[in-house]
Design an enzyme around this catalytic site. Sequence first.
Site, short mmCIF file in Angstrom:
data_model
loop_
_atom_site.label_atom_id
_atom_site.label_comp_id
_atom_site.label_asym_id
_atom_site.label_seq_id
_atom_site.Cartn_x
_atom_site.Cartn_y
_atom_site.Cartn_z
N TYR A 93 0.83 -1.22 0.00
CA TYR A 93 0.00 0.00 0.00
C TYR A 93 0.86 1.26 0.00
O TYR A 93 1.88 1.32 0.68
CB TYR A 93 -0.90 0.02 1.24
N TRP A 103 1.18 5.63 -1.80
CA TRP A 103 0.86 6.58 -2.86
C TRP A 103 1.90 6.65 -3.98
O TRP A 103 1.63 7.23 -5.01
CB TRP A 103 0.67 7.97 -2.24
#
Length: 763
Positions: free
Chosen positions: A111, A113
């Site tokens: 996980y 960005w």
Amino acid sequence: MAPDGLLPHSSHWGVFRAGMRDGKLVVVPHPDDPDPNGILQNFPDALRHEARIAKPMVRKGWLERGPGADQRRGNDDFVEMEWHQVLDLLAGELARVRDQHGPQGVFGGSYGWSSAGRFHHAQSQVHRFLNTTLGGYVRSVNSYSAGASNVIMPHIMGPFEDVTRNAVSWEQVAKQTDFILAFGGMALKNSMVGGGGVSQHSERGSMLAARRRGCEFVLVGPLRDDLPAECEAEWLTITPNTDTALMLGLAHVLVAENLYDRDFIARYTTGWAQFSAYLLGESDGVAKTPEWAAPICGTTAEAIRTLARRLPGKRSLITMAHSLQRAEHGEQPVWMAAVLAAMLGQIGLPGGGYNYALGALSHYGKRTNAVPTAALPQGQNRVKEFIPVARISDMLLQPGQPFDYNGQRLAYPEVRLVYWAGGNPFHHHQDLGRLRAAFRQVETLVVHEIAWTATARHADIVLPVTMTLEREDIGSASTDPLMVAMHRIAAPFGEARDDYTIFCALAERLGKLEVFSEGRNARGWLRWMYEKTREALATKGLEAPSFEQFWERGEILLPQQPDHGGILRDFRDDPVEHPLPTPSGRIELYSEKIAGFGYADCLGHPAWLPPSDLPTAAEPLRLVANQPATRLHSQFDFGGHSSAAKRRGREVMRINPADAAPRGIATGDIVRLFNARGACLASAEVSTDVMTGVVQLPTGAWYDPEDPAEANPLCVHGNPNVLTRDVGTSSLAQGSTGQLTCCEVERFTGNLPPIRAFSPPVG
Ligand SMILES: Nc1nc2c(c(=O)[nH]1)N[C@H]1C(S)=C(S)[C@@H](COP(=O)(O)OP(=O)(O)OC[C@H]3O[C@@H](n4cnc5c(=O)[nH]c(N)nc54)[C@H](O)[C@@H]3O)O[C@H]1N2
Ligand SMILES: Nc1nc2c(c(=O)[nH]1)N[C@H]1C(S)=C(S)[C@@H](COP(=O)(O)OP(=O)(O)OC[C@H]3O[C@@H](n4cnc5c(=O)[nH]c(N)nc54)[C@H](O)[C@@H]3O)O[C@H]1N2
Ligand SMILES: [Mo]
């Protein structure tokens, strides 16, 4: 190409041009951006910062003893390696885990960005790599952003994206909304960021236009600056994580004074009988009156009544920050706001109703592009096991243990190797002492990073990757019309390689290069991705520049869909012809499906469920750990813009004068925040913009353990996740609850320990 010789590039926080001038990176926002994001100015100092990783590194203990649980993770030396050596070593380790345990031995959720370019998007890269070379990996579902709302929205209104992204737009707000009730606000710092890039920061202008037209704003939340000054908002402070009680109190007034929209309820919703029985206390003996709600929320019954009476009879809009559901029972405010909006009867009208997450990120409230941008194909994942994303420590500490999720009873998989590229769990996860313990259980932790994050420091194999400015890519988001040819601005730092190049080299060693790369280099993939958009433009009879033309121009403007109002508008116009994709086809005030799950922590209707994390004598303050204004999460915390906002190198924590005075805390003091889980230092700012009883410390300061040999050391820098709790929102969604916890604060009088988070580990 720009006349100044700077080249186009893009980031999650803005489109810009950049170039090297006299050995220094210059970054200039896109000329058409009306309100550029200061975060862009983290780039210049970050590019060649010593925190960057220069060479592949392997942890000494792992080299000596091989894979296995190891208490030295995060407190060990690293050994430099040549690329060919480390790639051989890692390919061998991947093959070992695959042969001994199958692809379900690998956790590849990864996980995070990453960066804005659509090709070098690290998660897409690592997922494709694991699928094509190993046959899959244990994945994670949902996000830290919207863990609870992702899961509950489809039960009650419809698919998350449909009811959040394509509903009320900023154009509608500017022109039509009369009254905005903003739970958690719509802070500009947040909407200035959007995955894949944002070319025009238009939220401030839209709010100002609405205000000039007479739109009223009411902010419900602990911080005054969660709405910009332009809104001239009234500020209603309530105790954090009591919004559901407030909304119930408002709903009660609407019923008691017959102010709710009976026709809307009858025509568009299901479950009023069950919900109103709860609201009025017929089902549980407790009427949810303003007098009931006021002491829970820390406000007055009068304030609740007055607010309720202002809501009906106008184009009202309820918005809600993601933050409210990043808390225990986070499903409840998301659901209750939908019920409240249904009672006001504005759902589906332009600028009215409920737009969850409007203002939380730049891609809400925007038009959607009419042509696609290709994504890197992920391949097939044959592994069925998954975890809700925030259950990572539970998975690693309790393999095989059962857990509930959205009506299913599942078990945590037995993971041997964890592979992370493009995310920073030591930023995003809660209770970092527990996360450390969890990472010490795995056999091997592999991290691709551009800089020495705490995650990299806890890894066994650390591979240095290029940062976005050091490679070519395509910048694009489905709600932003500008597609950007992201040119390479600088040469790679040290021996850093692209994630893609690394995965190609590993795929080759695993005999899968052809499947992984399909014979393309990075440029080849960019052409392939661009071709999808070019074809769609041509099909529409629009100008469809060749890749060379696109690259030379630096950007193209894509056509967008009309601002149509989405499925909620269609549903309002004709609920029979266009039912919502919920079980009943209507807005579910009561959900038989959720009721059928039998969860005590998420009933069949929205309800006030008191949190278990309440202040005590030892931990009397509520900590709001929200998004940072000066960076995206932990990215480039060592950059100029982020560093400039720190004091004596520490993150700034805000506290109300009423809480500061009895503790002898003044602005500029170094303080220690602590609770049963951990402690960190910060610099205090005494401010009336924070309500009493609350302290605010944003996320993103790099975890900086004073003594890494300790199991759960003091973070000397100000990472609030040493304090937050690692528990799920409820059995329904198991989302992150990182936004809120309880703690105490005291002046720190000891010798101030140095910041070491940005210096490379010795090795
Ligand atoms: N207490 C608390 N915790 C929270 C939250 C909160 O409200 N409170 N919010 C949560 C939310 S909403 C989110 S989304 C998460 C965010 O958590 P993350 O997305 O994990 O945070 P980032 O700092 O953006 O991490 C991205 C990492 O990727 C690296 N990176 C960038 N580009 C590349 C690349 O090209 N390749 C590779 N390999 N790496 C790259 C960066 O250096 C950085 O370390 O945090 C969550 N954590
Ligand atoms: N500058 C910048 N912008 C970002 C990000 C970033 O890291 N930096 N991260 C992006 C990401 S990934 C996401 S998901 C979004 C996150 O969007 P959000 O989660 O909405 O953002 P936060 O800033 O964490 O929270 C917004 C505000 O909610 C308020 N709040 C907290 N608890 C409560 C409560 O119980 N009740 C009420 N009424 N209010 C409460 C706090 O005062 C807080 O400032 O932001 C995005 N935007
Ligand atoms: Mo997020």
